[in-house]
Each structure stands twice: as C-alpha cells, then as structure tokens.
Write a protein that holds these residues in place. Structure first.
Motif, PDB file in Angstrom:
ATOM      1  N   GLY A   1       0.775  -1.236   0.000  1.00  0.00           N
ATOM      2  CA  GLY A   1       0.000   0.000   0.000  1.00  0.00           C
ATOM      3  C   GLY A   1       0.802   1.280   0.000  1.00  0.00           C
ATOM      4  O   GLY A   1       0.301   2.322   0.425  1.00  0.00           O
ATOM      5  N   VAL A   2       2.062   1.237  -0.459  1.00  0.00           N
ATOM      6  CA  VAL A   2       2.861   2.460  -0.546  1.00  0.00           C
ATOM      7  C   VAL A   2       2.866   2.976  -1.985  1.00  0.00           C
ATOM      8  O   VAL A   2       2.475   2.258  -2.912  1.00  0.00           O
ATOM      9  CB  VAL A   2       4.313   2.220  -0.066  1.00  0.00           C
ATOM     10  N   SER A   3       3.323   4.193  -2.154  1.00  0.00           N
ATOM     11  CA  SER A   3       3.361   4.801  -3.488  1.00  0.00           C
ATOM     12  C   SER A   3       4.444   4.149  -4.340  1.00  0.00           C
ATOM     13  O   SER A   3       5.566   3.911  -3.878  1.00  0.00           O
ATOM     14  CB  SER A   3       3.632   6.299  -3.358  1.00  0.00           C
ATOM     15  N   LEU A   4       4.099   3.865  -5.610  1.00  0.00           N
ATOM     16  CA  LEU A   4       5.076   3.265  -6.519  1.00  0.00           C
ATOM     17  C   LEU A   4       6.250   4.202  -6.758  1.00  0.00           C
ATOM     18  O   LEU A   4       7.416   3.801  -6.682  1.00  0.00           O
ATOM     19  CB  LEU A   4       4.397   2.919  -7.853  1.00  0.00           C
TER      20      LEU A   4
ATOM     21  N   CYS B   1      10.122   3.522  -5.527  1.00  0.00           N
ATOM     22  CA  CYS B   1      11.187   3.468  -6.544  1.00  0.00           C
ATOM     23  C   CYS B   1      12.273   4.505  -6.250  1.00  0.00           C
ATOM     24  O   CYS B   1      13.475   4.229  -6.382  1.00  0.00           O
ATOM     25  CB  CYS B   1      10.599   3.701  -7.936  1.00  0.00           C
ATOM     26  N   ASN B   2      11.852   5.695  -5.845  1.00  0.00           N
ATOM     27  CA  ASN B   2      12.825   6.734  -5.508  1.00  0.00           C
ATOM     28  C   ASN B   2      13.650   6.335  -4.292  1.00  0.00           C
ATOM     29  O   ASN B   2      14.866   6.567  -4.249  1.00  0.00           O
ATOM     30  CB  ASN B   2      12.099   8.047  -5.240  1.00  0.00           C
ATOM     31  N   HIS B   3      13.001   5.722  -3.297  1.00  0.00           N
ATOM     32  CA  HIS B   3      13.707   5.259  -2.100  1.00  0.00           C
ATOM     33  C   HIS B   3      14.743   4.196  -2.472  1.00  0.00           C
ATOM     34  O   HIS B   3      15.869   4.204  -1.951  1.00  0.00           O
ATOM     35  CB  HIS B   3      12.695   4.688  -1.108  1.00  0.00           C
ATOM     36  N   LEU B   4      14.399   3.301  -3.379  1.00  0.00           N
ATOM     37  CA  LEU B   4      15.337   2.268  -3.821  1.00  0.00           C
ATOM     38  C   LEU B   4      16.529   2.875  -4.540  1.00  0.00           C
ATOM     39  O   LEU B   4      17.687   2.533  -4.263  1.00  0.00           O
ATOM     40  CB  LEU B   4      14.621   1.279  -4.746  1.00  0.00           C
ATOM     41  N   ARG B   5      16.259   3.771  -5.486  1.00  0.00           N
ATOM     42  CA  ARG B   5      17.351   4.368  -6.273  1.00  0.00           C
ATOM     43  C   ARG B   5      18.294   5.189  -5.405  1.00  0.00           C
ATOM     44  O   ARG B   5      19.503   5.221  -5.647  1.00  0.00           O
ATOM     45  CB  ARG B   5      16.772   5.241  -7.383  1.00  0.00           C
ATOM     46  N   LYS B   6      17.734   5.849  -4.392  1.00  0.00           N
ATOM     47  CA  LYS B   6      18.545   6.758  -3.581  1.00  0.00           C
ATOM     48  C   LYS B   6      19.324   6.050  -2.490  1.00  0.00           C
ATOM     49  O   LYS B   6      20.480   6.414  -2.214  1.00  0.00           O
ATOM     50  CB  LYS B   6      17.630   7.826  -2.974  1.00  0.00           C
ATOM     51  N   TRP B   7      18.715   5.015  -1.864  1.00  0.00           N
ATOM     52  CA  TRP B   7      19.331   4.426  -0.683  1.00  0.00           C
ATOM     53  C   TRP B   7      19.685   2.938  -0.818  1.00  0.00           C
ATOM     54  O   TRP B   7      20.440   2.421  -0.001  1.00  0.00           O
ATOM     55  CB  TRP B   7      18.422   4.600   0.534  1.00  0.00           C
ATOM     56  N   HIS B   8      19.146   2.250  -1.820  1.00  0.00           N
ATOM     57  CA  HIS B   8      19.374   0.803  -1.931  1.00  0.00           C
ATOM     58  C   HIS B   8      19.686   0.401  -3.368  1.00  0.00           C
ATOM     59  O   HIS B   8      19.131  -0.574  -3.887  1.00  0.00           O
ATOM     60  CB  HIS B   8      18.156   0.033  -1.410  1.00  0.00           C
ATOM     61  N   ARG B   9      20.570   1.148  -3.992  1.00  0.00           N
ATOM     62  CA  ARG B   9      20.912   0.848  -5.383  1.00  0.00           C
ATOM     63  C   ARG B   9      21.633  -0.490  -5.495  1.00  0.00           C
ATOM     64  O   ARG B   9      21.569  -1.151  -6.530  1.00  0.00           O
ATOM     65  CB  ARG B   9      21.772   1.965  -5.961  1.00  0.00           C
ATOM     66  N   ASP B  10      22.314  -0.902  -4.436  1.00  0.00           N
ATOM     67  CA  ASP B  10      22.995  -2.201  -4.473  1.00  0.00           C
ATOM     68  C   ASP B  10      21.992  -3.331  -4.661  1.00  0.00           C
ATOM     69  O   ASP B  10      22.277  -4.325  -5.356  1.00  0.00           O
ATOM     70  CB  ASP B  10      23.806  -2.406  -3.185  1.00  0.00           C
ATOM     71  N   LEU B  11      20.807  -3.229  -4.049  1.00  0.00           N
ATOM     72  CA  LEU B  11      19.778  -4.252  -4.220  1.00  0.00           C
ATOM     73  C   LEU B  11      19.233  -4.243  -5.642  1.00  0.00           C
ATOM     74  O   LEU B  11      18.938  -5.309  -6.211  1.00  0.00           O
ATOM     75  CB  LEU B  11      18.633  -4.022  -3.229  1.00  0.00           C
ATOM     76  N   MET B  12      19.113  -3.060  -6.234  1.00  0.00           N
ATOM     77  CA  MET B  12      18.629  -2.968  -7.606  1.00  0.00           C
ATOM     78  C   MET B  12      19.627  -3.611  -8.573  1.00  0.00           C
ATOM     79  O   MET B  12      19.249  -4.337  -9.493  1.00  0.00           O
ATOM     80  CB  MET B  12      18.392  -1.505  -7.986  1.00  0.00           C
ATOM     81  N   LEU B  13      20.912  -3.369  -8.330  1.00  0.00           N
ATOM     82  CA  LEU B  13      21.939  -3.967  -9.187  1.00  0.00           C
ATOM     83  C   LEU B  13      21.971  -5.483  -9.017  1.00  0.00           C
ATOM     84  O   LEU B  13      22.203  -6.228  -9.974  1.00  0.00           O
ATOM     85  CB  LEU B  13      23.312  -3.367  -8.847  1.00  0.00           C
ATOM     86  N   GLU B  14      21.735  -5.943  -7.781  1.00  0.00           N
ATOM     87  CA  GLU B  14      21.704  -7.383  -7.525  1.00  0.00           C
ATOM     88  C   GLU B  14      20.581  -8.049  -8.318  1.00  0.00           C
ATOM     89  O   GLU B  14      20.761  -9.116  -8.903  1.00  0.00           O
ATOM     90  CB  GLU B  14      21.521  -7.638  -6.034  1.00  0.00           C
TER      91      GLU B  14
END
Length: 366
Positions: free
Chosen positions: A261-264, A268-281
């Motif tokens: 129930g969170v905003s898409l 996505c912005n939270h991932l790109r800014k603080w968890h880019r390592d998870l996105m690359l994984e």
C-alpha cells in the motif's frame, strides 16, 4: 474581448529600472552604503543588491576598485565562498600596508589602527586570517630592533585547553562545527575563530574532504555539511516491509507496492537513492570491488526478475548436469524452446557454449 491571461505579465527590467533609478544614481555618485541607500529610497536591501549585481555589475566592481571590460563582467566573482571580502580589502588595505612598512615598525597594531580610524581588534583579526606572514615578519623585525613588548603572541594557553577536545574531534571525526561545539560545550563563534586563527590547515583539509563528499553522494558517508547521508527514520519505517519483500522475494515492484500500500514512485525513488545495491543485484550486476554502486548508470543494465530466475533454475541445473538439446530441456519443463534458448544465452552464456560443445563432441564420437 481581451483575454486576461494575455494582459498578465511579470515585472520587466524597464519596471525595475524605474523603481531603482534613484537608488542606482546614489550608488554611482555617492559613498553611501547599499543599506543607507535602500533605507533612504524605501526599497528592499536584498532586492536592490540583486538588481545591482545583475544589471549594474560595472558599478559594483568599480566601487570595489575593479576595472573590467564589458565582456569580462560576468566572469568576475564579487566574493568567493571563503576569504577576505572586497569591502574588507579596501577598508583595511592602507592599514595592512602600514603594518608591513618599516616606517610604522615602532607602533603596535592598535596604534596603527587608530591612525587609520579603525578598530584595533578588527585589524588584528584581518591580519591573523588573511595576512599571517605580515604578523610573523613584523614580530621578527621588532625583536631584532629591540622593540619587542614581551606580550604573549599566538593562542592563549587557556584557549588551547578550552578548545583541545573540539580540535581533536574535528581532526578525527566527520562531525561539523555546530555539533562539535555542542558536544564540547563551547561557543560556535569562538571555536570557529580559534580554528581560523590557529588551525587554518585543518580547516582547509576538512573543506576539501567535504567538497569531495558532496560530489560522491554515497549513503553512509559524510555529506558536504559533514552530516552522514542516510534516509530519514520515517522513510525507513514507511518502506521497511516493502524493502524486505524486495530483498527476499521475486515479486515485482508493482506487486510489492500493491501488497504493502505504498506509493510506486516513492518506493522506486527510495530504492534508487538508498538501496541501489539491491537494484543492481536484481539486475545481475556485480560492481567491481573498487567501484561505487552509486556511480553506475542503471540504464546500462537490464532488469532482472528473481521470479524468472526461479522459473528456469531447475532446467538450467538439469542441463548443467546432463548436456542435451535445448529444445528437449524446454519440452521437459514445459517452456517455449525459443524463449528458454534466449534466456540461457542472455544469462548463462558459458553454459550455453559448453553444452553446444559437448553435443558436438558427442556427435563426433557416435
């Protein structure tokens, strides 16, 4: 019929020129300060200063004693981030020259300041901050000529003791000056002045480190103001469940935000800014040991779904154990042969090559 939208306009340069015409005239023909002019003409001081720098930069530079061609006006900085201001330079110029002149060697700094209608402490501070070599040269000359007054020079022992802990924190941590002053229970103004007088090289080192940190923008590291770059606690709590699903499941981002129930866009912005390592994984990208994950361009890597990897995991392991035709493997696991072949060549190119080589070897033997 006149459209109201067409008649609405923002103030133009012509309007501003009429508003500030009297103030500009006083600025160009008198020695009044900007504050005095703004008060007399009834205009905003900050707005008047902005107008001068934008449209009458030549007048501002001329007041600071700088002559330049019209083509050079825009490239000349009126004041840097640090250092002596042009106004202070012209105010103390003659007195500072006198401090470095043998004709005034018999006078102390306060006496020289009074001769030029200046405050002794202010002149001394200008010398300590911007001309320390003059003070050192002047003191040596006075000692050699027998004019030494036996006054203590440099940092007072009480000041050294009071600011010792603060200096050590600045040298060994990434804390900024306000935080250090609060922790050590000292005045931020006094600490700042003490550092500028007696630890200038340490300040320059820290300023250099902060400029590099401001460019890196890497979480967990100090930012340009020496604060650790990290997400806000409220954001961490808001996206905690979504982040856990992203880390441990093969759900897509859209499926995750639908479940939590969170905003898409926010997630996505939270991932790109603080968890880019998870996105690359997820994309199957393994950064080099000396590479910063936040310097990699995500557009250069293909999106990679964990659900897709799980779907083909059994077939890939079977093919690795028993080499055979890809169409046969796809048929056994109910996959489209072309889709399975494309996935294998894209994500397991070494296995695809070795499997083909083993099949060719098997045909030759037969």
């Amino acid at each position: 019929m006149v459209d109201d939208k067409k008649t609405t306009f923002s103030p133009s340069v012509t309007t501003f020129s009429e508003k500030y015409s009297e103030a500009v005239s006083l600025y160009a023909t008198t020695d009044m300060t900007s504050k005095q002019i703004a008060s007399q003409c009834g205009v905003s001081l900050s707005a008047f200063r902005v107008y001068l720098r934008r449209h009458h930069r030549d007048l501002v530079l001329r007041r600071y004693g700088v002559e330049a061609d019209s083509n050079e006006l825009a490239s000349i900085k009126l004041r840097g981030r640090r250092g002596q201001t042009p106004a202070a330079y012209h105010k103390y110029k003659e007195a500072i020259e006198a401090c470095d002149n043998l004709s005034y060697i018999e006078f102390n700094i306060s006496q020289i300041a009074r001769q030029f209608n200046l405050d002794g402490t202010s002149l001394s501070n200008q010398l300590k901050l911007h001309y320390p070599e003059i003070l050192e040269r002047r003191e040596k000359t006075r000692v050699r000529l027998g004019l030494a007054d036996n006054f203590l020079r440099g940092a007072h022992p009480d000041s050294v003791e009071a600011y010792a802990a603060a200096v050590e924190l600045l040298r060994t941590t990434d804390m900024n000056l306000p935080a250090i002053a609060r922790k050590c229970g000292v005045s931020i103004g006094g600490l700042s002045q003490y550092l500028r007088f007696y630890h200038k090289e340490l300040l320059e080192q820290k300023n250099g480190e902060r400029q590099e940190a401001a460019q890196s923008r890497q979480p967990g590291k100090a930012s340009g103001n020496s604060r650790i770059r990290e997400p806000h606690p409220e954001s961490c709590e808001k996206y905690r469940e979504s982040l856990e699903l992203y880390r441990t499941t093969g759900l897509t981002v859209k499926e995750i935000v639908a479940r939590t129930g969170v905003s898409l866009g926010g997630f996505c912005n939270h991932l790109r800014k603080w968890h880019r390592d998870l996105m690359l994984e997820r994309r199957g990208v393994v950064p080099a040991s000396d590479c910063n994950a936040y310097e990699l361009d995500l557009k250069q890597s293909k999106r990679y779904l964990k659900s897709t990897a799980s779907k083909y995991a059994g077939a890939i392991e079977s093919l690795r154990t028993t080499p055979r035709l890809l169409a046969q493997v796809a048929s056994e696991y109910g996959f489209n042969p072309d889709t399975f072949r494309d996935y294998l060549h894209r994500h397991e190119p070494e296995l695809a090559v070795s499997n083909a080589a083993k099949l060719r070897m098997k045909r030759k033997i037969q």
